[in-house]
Scaffold this motif. Structure first.
Motif, mmCIF file in Angstrom:
data_model
loop_
_atom_site.group_PDB
_atom_site.id
_atom_site.type_symbol
_atom_site.label_atom_id
_atom_site.label_comp_id
_atom_site.label_asym_id
_atom_site.label_seq_id
_atom_site.Cartn_x
_atom_site.Cartn_y
_atom_site.Cartn_z
ATOM 1 N N HIS A 1 23.210 35.261 87.339
ATOM 2 C CA HIS A 1 23.523 36.793 88.167
ATOM 3 C C HIS A 1 22.594 37.669 87.545
ATOM 4 C CE1 HIS A 1 25.569 39.861 90.069
ATOM 5 N NE2 HIS A 1 25.863 39.037 90.819
ATOM 6 N N ILE B 1 30.197 28.820 88.432
ATOM 7 C CA ILE B 1 31.065 29.630 89.260
ATOM 8 C C ILE B 1 32.453 30.178 88.680
ATOM 9 C CG2 ILE B 1 32.006 30.027 91.613
ATOM 10 C CD1 ILE B 1 29.884 27.611 92.276
ATOM 11 N N TYR B 2 32.527 31.515 88.666
ATOM 12 C CA TYR B 2 33.727 31.972 88.221
ATOM 13 C C TYR B 2 34.279 32.947 89.213
ATOM 14 C CZ TYR B 2 37.128 34.707 85.216
ATOM 15 O OH TYR B 2 38.243 35.101 84.651
ATOM 16 N N THR C 1 22.757 29.645 87.242
ATOM 17 C CA THR C 1 22.266 28.020 87.225
ATOM 18 C C THR C 1 21.436 27.881 86.205
ATOM 19 O OG1 THR C 1 22.018 28.494 89.838
ATOM 20 C CG2 THR C 1 20.764 26.611 88.648
ATOM 21 N N VAL D 1 34.654 28.232 83.598
ATOM 22 C CA VAL D 1 33.984 28.337 84.851
ATOM 23 C C VAL D 1 33.971 27.147 85.418
ATOM 24 C CG1 VAL D 1 32.301 30.361 84.167
ATOM 25 C CG2 VAL D 1 31.601 27.599 83.707
ATOM 26 N N ARG D 2 33.751 26.962 86.823
ATOM 27 C CA ARG D 2 33.741 25.762 87.675
ATOM 28 C C ARG D 2 32.212 25.208 87.729
ATOM 29 N NH1 ARG D 2 36.283 22.381 90.701
ATOM 30 N NH2 ARG D 2 38.125 23.439 90.565
ATOM 31 N N CYS D 3 31.761 24.002 87.348
ATOM 32 C CA CYS D 3 30.420 23.691 87.451
ATOM 33 C C CYS D 3 30.081 22.646 88.693
ATOM 34 C CB CYS D 3 30.071 22.980 86.136
ATOM 35 S SG CYS D 3 30.254 24.322 85.024
ATOM 36 N N GLY E 1 34.829 32.593 92.155
ATOM 37 C CA GLY E 1 33.987 32.656 93.538
ATOM 38 C C GLY E 1 32.692 32.988 93.393
ATOM 39 N N ILE E 2 32.441 33.755 92.375
ATOM 40 C CA ILE E 2 30.904 34.281 92.196
ATOM 41 C C ILE E 2 30.123 33.324 91.388
ATOM 42 C CG2 ILE E 2 29.747 36.049 91.190
ATOM 43 C CD1 ILE E 2 32.392 37.963 91.521
ATOM 44 N N GLN E 3 28.912 32.991 91.729
ATOM 45 C CA GLN E 3 27.944 32.088 91.087
ATOM 46 C C GLN E 3 27.157 33.059 90.010
ATOM 47 O OE1 GLN E 3 25.221 29.428 93.039
ATOM 48 N NE2 GLN E 3 23.862 29.472 91.419
ATOM 49 N N LYS F 1 25.322 24.551 88.606
ATOM 50 C CA LYS F 1 25.649 25.990 89.056
ATOM 51 C C LYS F 1 27.131 26.422 88.393
ATOM 52 C CE LYS F 1 23.274 25.448 93.312
ATOM 53 N NZ LYS F 1 23.421 25.310 94.672
#
Length: 134
Positions: free
Chosen positions: A2, A115-116, A123, A94-96, A118-120, A113
């Motif tokens: 980001h 994601i935390y 990558t 984080v979700r990967c 809902g925000i990426q 990728k």
């Protein structure tokens, strides 16, 4: 990464070393060492279990609940997983979404990728060349 986080988390070179030990006919353990040139060394132990002909399950301390690895002709894909990573002196989960592709030269290309809320956030892309002892 980001754009806002680019200021805090620069690109960095990572060296990886792993040693596997078979524990049974269907399970092995990998002792993994990572050398991050800006963050220093870290290590973990990963356990991998053969679940089916095209499915493995892996567990380790920084992936709570583990993840399945779905094997296909061009490499493998992980089921979405949670990853606990150090960030700014704390830990962030984080979700990967992670896929690894194998090219014709035997190089693995891993794209993750992260994601935390809902925000990426990032990558992460890695090319992994396996160096075998002679």
């Amino acid at each position: 990464l980001h754009p806002i986080l680019r200021w805090f988390v620069p690109d960095q070179h990572v060296e990886y070393q792993g040693q596997t030990t078979w524990l049974s006919d269907t399970m092995w353990m990998a002792v993994e060492k990572f050398q991050l040139h800006q963050a220093g060394p870290t290590s973990r132990i990963t356990y991998i279990h053969i679940v089916g002909p095209e499915r493995l399950h892996m567990t380790c301390d920084d992936i709570p609940g583990g993840a399945d690895m779905l094997l296909h002709d061009g490499g493998f894909k992980f089921t979405p997983y949670l990853f606990r990573t150090p960030f700014a002196g704390r830990y962030l989960t984080v979700r990967c979404h992670d896929e690894v592709l194998l090219d014709k030269d035997g190089v693995l290309h891993d794209h993750i990728k992260m994601i935390y809320a809902g925000i990426q956030l990032a990558t992460m892309s890695m090319s992994i060349t396996i160096k075998r002892p002679l």
